[in-house]
Motif scaffolding. Structure first.
Motif, PDB file in Angstrom:
ATOM      1  N   TYR A 130       0.663  -1.136  -0.010  1.00  0.00           N
ATOM      2  CA  TYR A 130      -0.009   0.013   0.076  1.00  0.00           C
ATOM      3  C   TYR A 130       0.751   1.258   0.020  1.00  0.00           C
ATOM      4  CZ  TYR A 130      -4.007   2.797   1.393  1.00  0.00           C
ATOM      5  OH  TYR A 130      -4.979   3.925   1.384  1.00  0.00           O
ATOM      6  N   TYR A 131       0.596   2.070  -0.917  1.00  0.00           N
ATOM      7  CA  TYR A 131       1.507   3.414  -1.102  1.00  0.00           C
ATOM      8  C   TYR A 131       2.744   3.219  -1.567  1.00  0.00           C
ATOM      9  CZ  TYR A 131      -2.268   6.559   0.322  1.00  0.00           C
ATOM     10  OH  TYR A 131      -3.190   7.585   0.402  1.00  0.00           O
ATOM     11  N   ALA A 132       2.985   1.904  -1.930  1.00  0.00           N
ATOM     12  CA  ALA A 132       4.563   1.841  -2.363  1.00  0.00           C
ATOM     13  C   ALA A 132       4.640   2.099  -3.891  1.00  0.00           C
ATOM     14  CB  ALA A 132       5.050   0.379  -1.963  1.00  0.00           C
ATOM     15  N   HIS A 133       4.491   3.407  -4.430  1.00  0.00           N
ATOM     16  CA  HIS A 133       4.514   3.709  -5.823  1.00  0.00           C
ATOM     17  C   HIS A 133       5.271   4.965  -5.865  1.00  0.00           C
ATOM     18  CE1 HIS A 133       1.535   7.097  -4.681  1.00  0.00           C
ATOM     19  NE2 HIS A 133       0.857   6.439  -4.372  1.00  0.00           N
ATOM     20  N   ARG A 134       5.593   4.959  -7.069  1.00  0.00           N
ATOM     21  CA  ARG A 134       6.951   6.360  -7.414  1.00  0.00           C
ATOM     22  C   ARG A 134       6.422   7.707  -6.618  1.00  0.00           C
ATOM     23  NH1 ARG A 134      10.249   4.828 -10.315  1.00  0.00           N
ATOM     24  NH2 ARG A 134       9.186   3.431 -11.719  1.00  0.00           N
ATOM     25  N   GLN A 135       4.929   8.158  -6.787  1.00  0.00           N
ATOM     26  CA  GLN A 135       4.960   9.313  -6.279  1.00  0.00           C
ATOM     27  C   GLN A 135       5.022   9.451  -4.869  1.00  0.00           C
ATOM     28  OE1 GLN A 135       0.945   9.676  -7.659  1.00  0.00           O
ATOM     29  NE2 GLN A 135       1.614  11.093  -9.630  1.00  0.00           N
ATOM     30  N   LYS A 136       4.657   8.276  -4.170  1.00  0.00           N
ATOM     31  CA  LYS A 136       4.684   8.394  -2.580  1.00  0.00           C
ATOM     32  C   LYS A 136       6.251   8.279  -2.120  1.00  0.00           C
ATOM     33  CE  LYS A 136       0.722   9.108  -0.715  1.00  0.00           C
ATOM     34  NZ  LYS A 136       0.509  10.217   0.471  1.00  0.00           N
ATOM     35  N   MET A 137       6.944   7.286  -2.867  1.00  0.00           N
ATOM     36  CA  MET A 137       8.350   7.336  -2.577  1.00  0.00           C
ATOM     37  C   MET A 137       9.264   8.342  -3.109  1.00  0.00           C
ATOM     38  SD  MET A 137       8.641   4.202  -1.302  1.00  0.00           S
ATOM     39  CE  MET A 137      10.149   3.470  -1.590  1.00  0.00           C
ATOM     40  N   LYS A 138       8.718   9.329  -3.797  1.00  0.00           N
ATOM     41  CA  LYS A 138       9.465  10.525  -3.994  1.00  0.00           C
ATOM     42  C   LYS A 138       9.477  11.317  -2.773  1.00  0.00           C
ATOM     43  CE  LYS A 138       9.907  10.887  -9.023  1.00  0.00           C
ATOM     44  NZ  LYS A 138       9.680  11.419 -10.267  1.00  0.00           N
ATOM     45  N   VAL A 139       8.252  11.573  -2.318  1.00  0.00           N
ATOM     46  CA  VAL A 139       7.990  12.269  -1.168  1.00  0.00           C
ATOM     47  C   VAL A 139       8.977  12.110  -0.154  1.00  0.00           C
ATOM     48  CG1 VAL A 139       6.634  12.877   0.799  1.00  0.00           C
ATOM     49  CG2 VAL A 139       5.559  12.426  -1.547  1.00  0.00           C
ATOM     50  N   VAL A 140       9.451  10.895   0.127  1.00  0.00           N
ATOM     51  CA  VAL A 140      10.587  10.489   1.113  1.00  0.00           C
ATOM     52  C   VAL A 140      12.053  10.392   0.460  1.00  0.00           C
ATOM     53  CG1 VAL A 140       8.876   9.779   2.811  1.00  0.00           C
ATOM     54  CG2 VAL A 140      10.026   8.114   1.109  1.00  0.00           C
ATOM     55  N   GLY A 141      12.117  10.555  -0.831  1.00  0.00           N
ATOM     56  CA  GLY A 141      13.483  10.497  -1.147  1.00  0.00           C
ATOM     57  C   GLY A 141      13.777   9.340  -1.590  1.00  0.00           C
ATOM     58  N   LYS A 142      13.032   8.213  -1.753  1.00  0.00           N
ATOM     59  CA  LYS A 142      13.373   6.933  -1.666  1.00  0.00           C
ATOM     60  C   LYS A 142      12.796   6.261  -2.831  1.00  0.00           C
ATOM     61  CE  LYS A 142      14.427   6.388   2.938  1.00  0.00           C
ATOM     62  NZ  LYS A 142      14.294   5.507   4.206  1.00  0.00           N
ATOM     63  N   ASP A 143      12.487   7.020  -3.979  1.00  0.00           N
ATOM     64  CA  ASP A 143      11.894   6.349  -5.225  1.00  0.00           C
ATOM     65  C   ASP A 143      13.010   5.199  -5.727  1.00  0.00           C
ATOM     66  OD1 ASP A 143      12.624   8.698  -7.841  1.00  0.00           O
ATOM     67  OD2 ASP A 143      13.089   8.724  -5.654  1.00  0.00           O
ATOM     68  N   HIS A 144      14.099   5.438  -5.562  1.00  0.00           N
ATOM     69  CA  HIS A 144      15.162   4.318  -6.097  1.00  0.00           C
ATOM     70  C   HIS A 144      14.971   3.099  -5.507  1.00  0.00           C
ATOM     71  CE1 HIS A 144      16.937   5.860  -2.661  1.00  0.00           C
ATOM     72  NE2 HIS A 144      17.683   4.541  -2.655  1.00  0.00           N
ATOM     73  N   LEU A 145      14.208   2.824  -4.348  1.00  0.00           N
ATOM     74  CA  LEU A 145      13.775   1.501  -3.754  1.00  0.00           C
ATOM     75  C   LEU A 145      12.711   0.956  -4.000  1.00  0.00           C
ATOM     76  CD1 LEU A 145      15.334   2.534  -0.303  1.00  0.00           C
ATOM     77  CD2 LEU A 145      16.292   1.319  -1.933  1.00  0.00           C
ATOM     78  N   LEU A 146      12.030   1.639  -4.964  1.00  0.00           N
ATOM     79  CA  LEU A 146      10.574   0.978  -5.367  1.00  0.00           C
ATOM     80  C   LEU A 146      10.369  -0.091  -5.571  1.00  0.00           C
ATOM     81  CD1 LEU A 146       7.590   2.086  -5.869  1.00  0.00           C
ATOM     82  CD2 LEU A 146       8.254   2.860  -8.069  1.00  0.00           C
ATOM     83  N   GLU A 147      11.286  -0.635  -6.555  1.00  0.00           N
ATOM     84  CA  GLU A 147      11.121  -2.247  -6.965  1.00  0.00           C
ATOM     85  C   GLU A 147      11.250  -2.938  -5.733  1.00  0.00           C
ATOM     86  OE1 GLU A 147      12.638  -5.406 -10.250  1.00  0.00           O
ATOM     87  OE2 GLU A 147      13.357  -3.117 -10.383  1.00  0.00           O
ATOM     88  N   LYS A 148      12.455  -2.714  -5.008  1.00  0.00           N
ATOM     89  CA  LYS A 148      12.813  -3.510  -3.742  1.00  0.00           C
ATOM     90  C   LYS A 148      11.689  -3.415  -2.773  1.00  0.00           C
ATOM     91  CE  LYS A 148      16.373  -4.422  -0.358  1.00  0.00           C
ATOM     92  NZ  LYS A 148      16.089  -5.724  -0.365  1.00  0.00           N
ATOM     93  N   ILE A 149      10.924  -2.358  -2.408  1.00  0.00           N
ATOM     94  CA  ILE A 149      10.057  -2.426  -1.390  1.00  0.00           C
ATOM     95  C   ILE A 149       9.013  -3.328  -1.704  1.00  0.00           C
ATOM     96  CG2 ILE A 149       8.687  -0.580  -2.223  1.00  0.00           C
ATOM     97  CD1 ILE A 149       8.684   0.166   0.998  1.00  0.00           C
ATOM     98  N   ASN A 150       8.496  -3.412  -3.126  1.00  0.00           N
ATOM     99  CA  ASN A 150       7.486  -4.049  -3.633  1.00  0.00           C
ATOM    100  C   ASN A 150       7.823  -5.702  -3.688  1.00  0.00           C
ATOM    101  OD1 ASN A 150       4.796  -2.584  -4.343  1.00  0.00           O
ATOM    102  ND2 ASN A 150       6.671  -1.253  -5.077  1.00  0.00           N
ATOM    103  N   VAL A 151       8.756  -5.984  -4.366  1.00  0.00           N
ATOM    104  CA  VAL A 151       9.454  -7.090  -4.295  1.00  0.00           C
ATOM    105  C   VAL A 151       9.510  -7.675  -2.742  1.00  0.00           C
ATOM    106  CG1 VAL A 151      11.470  -8.893  -5.004  1.00  0.00           C
ATOM    107  CG2 VAL A 151      10.407  -7.117  -6.661  1.00  0.00           C
ATOM    108  N   ASP A 152      10.142  -7.044  -2.000  1.00  0.00           N
ATOM    109  CA  ASP A 152      10.416  -7.562  -0.637  1.00  0.00           C
ATOM    110  C   ASP A 152       8.969  -7.848   0.174  1.00  0.00           C
ATOM    111  OD1 ASP A 152      13.008  -7.457  -1.078  1.00  0.00           O
ATOM    112  OD2 ASP A 152      13.346  -5.934   0.513  1.00  0.00           O
ATOM    113  N   ALA A 153       8.085  -6.779  -0.231  1.00  0.00           N
ATOM    114  CA  ALA A 153       6.659  -7.017   0.504  1.00  0.00           C
ATOM    115  C   ALA A 153       6.023  -8.450  -0.112  1.00  0.00           C
ATOM    116  CB  ALA A 153       5.842  -6.007  -0.051  1.00  0.00           C
ATOM    117  N   LEU A 154       5.975  -8.636  -1.269  1.00  0.00           N
ATOM    118  CA  LEU A 154       5.540  -9.791  -1.696  1.00  0.00           C
ATOM    119  C   LEU A 154       6.131 -10.883  -1.194  1.00  0.00           C
ATOM    120  CD1 LEU A 154       5.186  -8.451  -5.463  1.00  0.00           C
ATOM    121  CD2 LEU A 154       3.117  -8.935  -3.904  1.00  0.00           C
TER     122      LEU A 154
END
Length: 105
Positions: free
Chosen positions: A54-78
């Motif tokens: 939930y909320y692990a998408h590019r726009q939200k990740m940019k808010v906290v300066g971690k959009d580079h971790l987008l794929e990792k956060i989703n893959v790890d959550a799964l």
């Protein structure tokens, strides 16, 4: 069938996420807590372990300066959700948000 959602708000209630950005960084920072909350939902009767994406998408990740971790956060959550589902004999569900979540391949 019970599907428990509400990880984000439960982690906020427990002081693990801050209101505002609501980015599930806890998936990366404390996967043990995410795993534990999945197990709590199963113990409470949930038949499905829903990945905490939930909320692990590019726009939200940019808010906290971690959009580079987008794929990792989703893959790890799964992966965490699948591990708990396999261990508890429940189903696993996951979604990737409606936004451009992963790098284009």
């Amino acid at each position: 069938m019970v599907v428990a959602e509400g990880y984000l708000f439960e982690f906020e209630r427990r002081g693990r996420l801050q209101a505002g950005a609501f980015v599930p960084e806890i998936v990366l920072d404390r996967p043990d807590l995410v795993r534990g909350l999945h197990e709590e939902f199963v113990d409470a009767g949930s038949d499905v372990v829903l990945a905490f994406t939930y909320y692990a998408h590019r726009q939200k990740m940019k808010v906290v300066g971690k959009d580079h971790l987008l794929e990792k956060i989703n893959v790890d959550a799964l992966k965490i959700a699948k591990e708990v589902a396999d261990a508890t004999g429940t189903l696993m569900a996951g979604n990737i948000c409606k936004f451009d979540c992963l790098r284009k391949r």
